[in-house]
Structures are given as structure tokens and as C-alpha cells.
Design a protein around this motif. Structure first.
Motif, short mmCIF file in Angstrom:
data_model
loop_
_atom_site.label_atom_id
_atom_site.label_comp_id
_atom_site.label_asym_id
_atom_site.label_seq_id
_atom_site.Cartn_x
_atom_site.Cartn_y
_atom_site.Cartn_z
N TYR A 84 0.83 -1.20 0.00
CA TYR A 84 0.00 0.00 0.00
C TYR A 84 0.87 1.25 0.00
O TYR A 84 0.61 2.22 -0.74
CB TYR A 84 -0.93 0.01 1.21
CG TYR A 84 -1.83 1.21 1.25
CD1 TYR A 84 -3.03 1.23 0.54
CD2 TYR A 84 -1.49 2.36 1.96
CE1 TYR A 84 -3.85 2.34 0.56
CE2 TYR A 84 -2.30 3.46 1.98
CZ TYR A 84 -3.48 3.46 1.28
OH TYR A 84 -4.28 4.56 1.29
N GLY A 85 1.92 1.26 0.82
CA GLY A 85 2.82 2.41 0.85
C GLY A 85 3.54 2.61 -0.47
O GLY A 85 3.74 3.75 -0.92
N ALA A 86 3.92 1.52 -1.13
CA ALA A 86 4.59 1.62 -2.42
C ALA A 86 3.64 2.18 -3.48
O ALA A 86 4.03 3.01 -4.30
CB ALA A 86 5.12 0.26 -2.86
N VAL A 87 2.40 1.72 -3.45
CA VAL A 87 1.42 2.23 -4.42
C VAL A 87 1.15 3.70 -4.16
O VAL A 87 1.11 4.51 -5.10
CB VAL A 87 0.11 1.40 -4.36
CG1 VAL A 87 -0.99 2.06 -5.16
CG2 VAL A 87 0.36 0.00 -4.88
N ALA A 88 0.97 4.08 -2.90
CA ALA A 88 0.70 5.47 -2.58
C ALA A 88 1.89 6.37 -2.91
O ALA A 88 1.71 7.51 -3.37
CB ALA A 88 0.33 5.60 -1.10
N THR A 89 3.11 5.87 -2.72
CA THR A 89 4.30 6.67 -2.96
C THR A 89 4.69 6.71 -4.44
O THR A 89 4.89 7.78 -5.01
CB THR A 89 5.49 6.12 -2.14
OG1 THR A 89 5.13 6.11 -0.77
CG2 THR A 89 6.73 6.97 -2.34
N ALA A 90 4.81 5.54 -5.05
CA ALA A 90 5.30 5.48 -6.42
C ALA A 90 4.22 5.82 -7.45
O ALA A 90 4.49 6.50 -8.44
CB ALA A 90 5.87 4.09 -6.71
N ALA A 91 3.00 5.35 -7.24
CA ALA A 91 1.94 5.58 -8.22
C ALA A 91 1.11 6.81 -7.87
O ALA A 91 0.58 7.47 -8.76
CB ALA A 91 1.03 4.36 -8.30
N GLY A 92 0.95 7.10 -6.59
CA GLY A 92 0.19 8.26 -6.18
C GLY A 92 -1.30 7.99 -6.16
O GLY A 92 -1.77 6.88 -6.39
N ALA A 93 -2.03 9.05 -5.89
CA ALA A 93 -3.48 8.97 -5.82
C ALA A 93 -4.06 10.22 -6.47
O ALA A 93 -3.43 11.27 -6.50
CB ALA A 93 -3.95 8.85 -4.38
N SER A 94 -5.26 10.08 -6.99
CA SER A 94 -5.97 11.23 -7.53
C SER A 94 -7.43 11.14 -7.08
O SER A 94 -8.03 10.06 -7.12
CB SER A 94 -5.88 11.28 -9.05
OG SER A 94 -6.45 10.13 -9.61
N LYS A 95 -7.95 12.26 -6.63
CA LYS A 95 -9.32 12.35 -6.11
C LYS A 95 -9.57 11.36 -4.98
O LYS A 95 -10.63 10.75 -4.89
CB LYS A 95 -10.34 12.14 -7.22
CG LYS A 95 -10.27 13.19 -8.30
CD LYS A 95 -11.34 12.98 -9.34
CE LYS A 95 -11.22 14.02 -10.43
NZ LYS A 95 -12.18 13.79 -11.50
N GLY A 96 -8.56 11.13 -4.15
CA GLY A 96 -8.71 10.26 -3.01
C GLY A 96 -8.64 8.78 -3.31
O GLY A 96 -8.84 7.96 -2.42
N ARG A 97 -8.35 8.40 -4.54
CA ARG A 97 -8.23 6.98 -4.91
C ARG A 97 -6.84 6.71 -5.42
O ARG A 97 -6.23 7.53 -6.10
CB ARG A 97 -9.25 6.63 -6.00
CG ARG A 97 -10.67 6.73 -5.52
CD ARG A 97 -11.64 6.30 -6.57
NE ARG A 97 -11.36 4.91 -6.95
CZ ARG A 97 -11.96 4.30 -7.94
NH1 ARG A 97 -12.85 4.93 -8.67
NH2 ARG A 97 -11.67 3.05 -8.23
N LEU A 98 -6.33 5.50 -5.13
CA LEU A 98 -5.02 5.11 -5.63
C LEU A 98 -5.07 4.96 -7.14
O LEU A 98 -6.08 4.53 -7.71
CB LEU A 98 -4.58 3.79 -4.99
CG LEU A 98 -4.35 3.83 -3.48
CD1 LEU A 98 -4.09 2.43 -2.97
CD2 LEU A 98 -3.20 4.74 -3.14
N ASN A 99 -3.98 5.31 -7.81
CA ASN A 99 -3.95 5.26 -9.27
C ASN A 99 -3.85 3.84 -9.81
O ASN A 99 -4.24 3.60 -10.95
CB ASN A 99 -2.80 6.11 -9.81
CG ASN A 99 -3.08 7.58 -9.62
OD1 ASN A 99 -4.23 8.00 -9.54
ND2 ASN A 99 -2.03 8.37 -9.52
#
Length: 160
Positions: A84-99
Motif C-alpha cells: 500500500y505504501g509503495a502504491v501510494a508513494t510510487a503511483a500516487g493517488a488522484s481524487k482520493g483513490r489510488l492510481n
């Protein structure tokens, strides 16, 4: 000691389920046929016709590919936290949802080498595949770092 027996019993449950799987013979036959193909039957790699342009594809060896089947079977909380941390850090989020979906990153962590071409499926854009590969690289290094910091977990996984 308790963790060893818990992991061992869950592995035994998985092994018993796999042994009673009705498709195991068909899977073995498919693997055998695939490995017996001749050179004429194997898909040929495309030969570049002109000068290659652009940046070469990044192909990163996965340091945790050997232990990922056991980790994804048990699914300890720390693996989910790292992914989850890798997705949030590397991919980011837009409009409150993970990319990207953490499940896609977990699937990519089973590959021996993480690359965009290996991650991409037919219905996936190249940009999404690049983002999943980036998050998978980030998560693989995070899991490897966690296992380095906790050698008891690493040795337990190596014995299973």
C-alpha cells in the motif's frame, strides 16, 4: 515458535488442496507440451529493422520473487502495508483513490524480473503498466529491506 507451526499448517492445507486439485494433471501436461516445443514452434523475437529509438526498457531483477508465493499465501499485514505504501508513494493517488490497484502490484511481485512488458496485459495502457512496474519495484525493495531487518522471518520463509 508459534509462528512456525501456524505457517507450516497453512502450507500443509495449501499442499493438500493442491494435491486434490482435479486440474493438476492437465496443468502438468500443458507445461510438458510447452517445454517440448521445437525451435520452429517457439515464438521468434522481433528483429529491429531500423535504428532503435528512445530509452531502453527498464528490466529490474526482483529480489523477493522466490518468497512471494509464501508471502501472498499467508498475507501478513506488513506485506499489505508495504505494498500500500509503495502504491501510494510510487503511483500516487488522484481524487482520493489510488492510481493503481495493490492487487496488480502484488501480482507483479511474483515475477522474477519486473518490467513494463512483463506487467502489461492486453486491456491495459502502457502508462498504467509503467506505473504498476514502478510501484512493484518500490514494493520489492521495501519487502527486501523488511526481510533484511527481520532475519528470523527470512529464515522461516527459506525453510518452507
Amino acid at each position: 515458535m508459534h509462528d512456525y507451526f501456524t505457517a507450516r499448517s497453512s502450507f500443509q492445507r495449501w499442499a493438500d488442496r493442491r494435491r486434490t486439485d482435479p486440474w493438476i494433471a492437465e496443468d502438468a501436461e500443458r507445461v510438458f507440451r510447452f517445454s517440448q516445443r521445437t525451435d520452429e514452434q517457439k515464438p521468434q523475437e522481433k528483429q529491429p529493422t531500423g535504428p532503435q529509438r528512445g530509452r531502453p526498457e527498464l528490466n529490474t531483477p526482483n529480489p523477493v520473487a522466490s518468497v512471494m508465493p509464501l508471502l501472498s499465501f499467508d498475507r501478513p499485514q506488513w506485506v499489505d502495508d508495504i505494498v500500500y505504501g509503495a502504491v501510494a508513494t510510487a503511483a500516487g493517488a488522484s481524487k482520493g483513490r489510488l492510481n493503481v490497484k495493490p492487487g496488480c502490484v502484488l501480482a507483479a511481485l511474483h515475477l522474477a524480473a519486473v518490467s513494463t512488458g512483463a506487467v502489461k496485459t492486453a486491456d491495459m495502457s502502457i502508462r498504467t503498466a509503467q506505473t504498476i512496474a514502478k510501484a512493484a519495484r518500490h514494493a520489492a525493495h521495501g519487502i527486501a529491506f523488511y526481510l533484511d531487518r527481520h532475519p528470523a522471518i527470512r529464515t522461516r520463509l527459506m525453510f518452507e
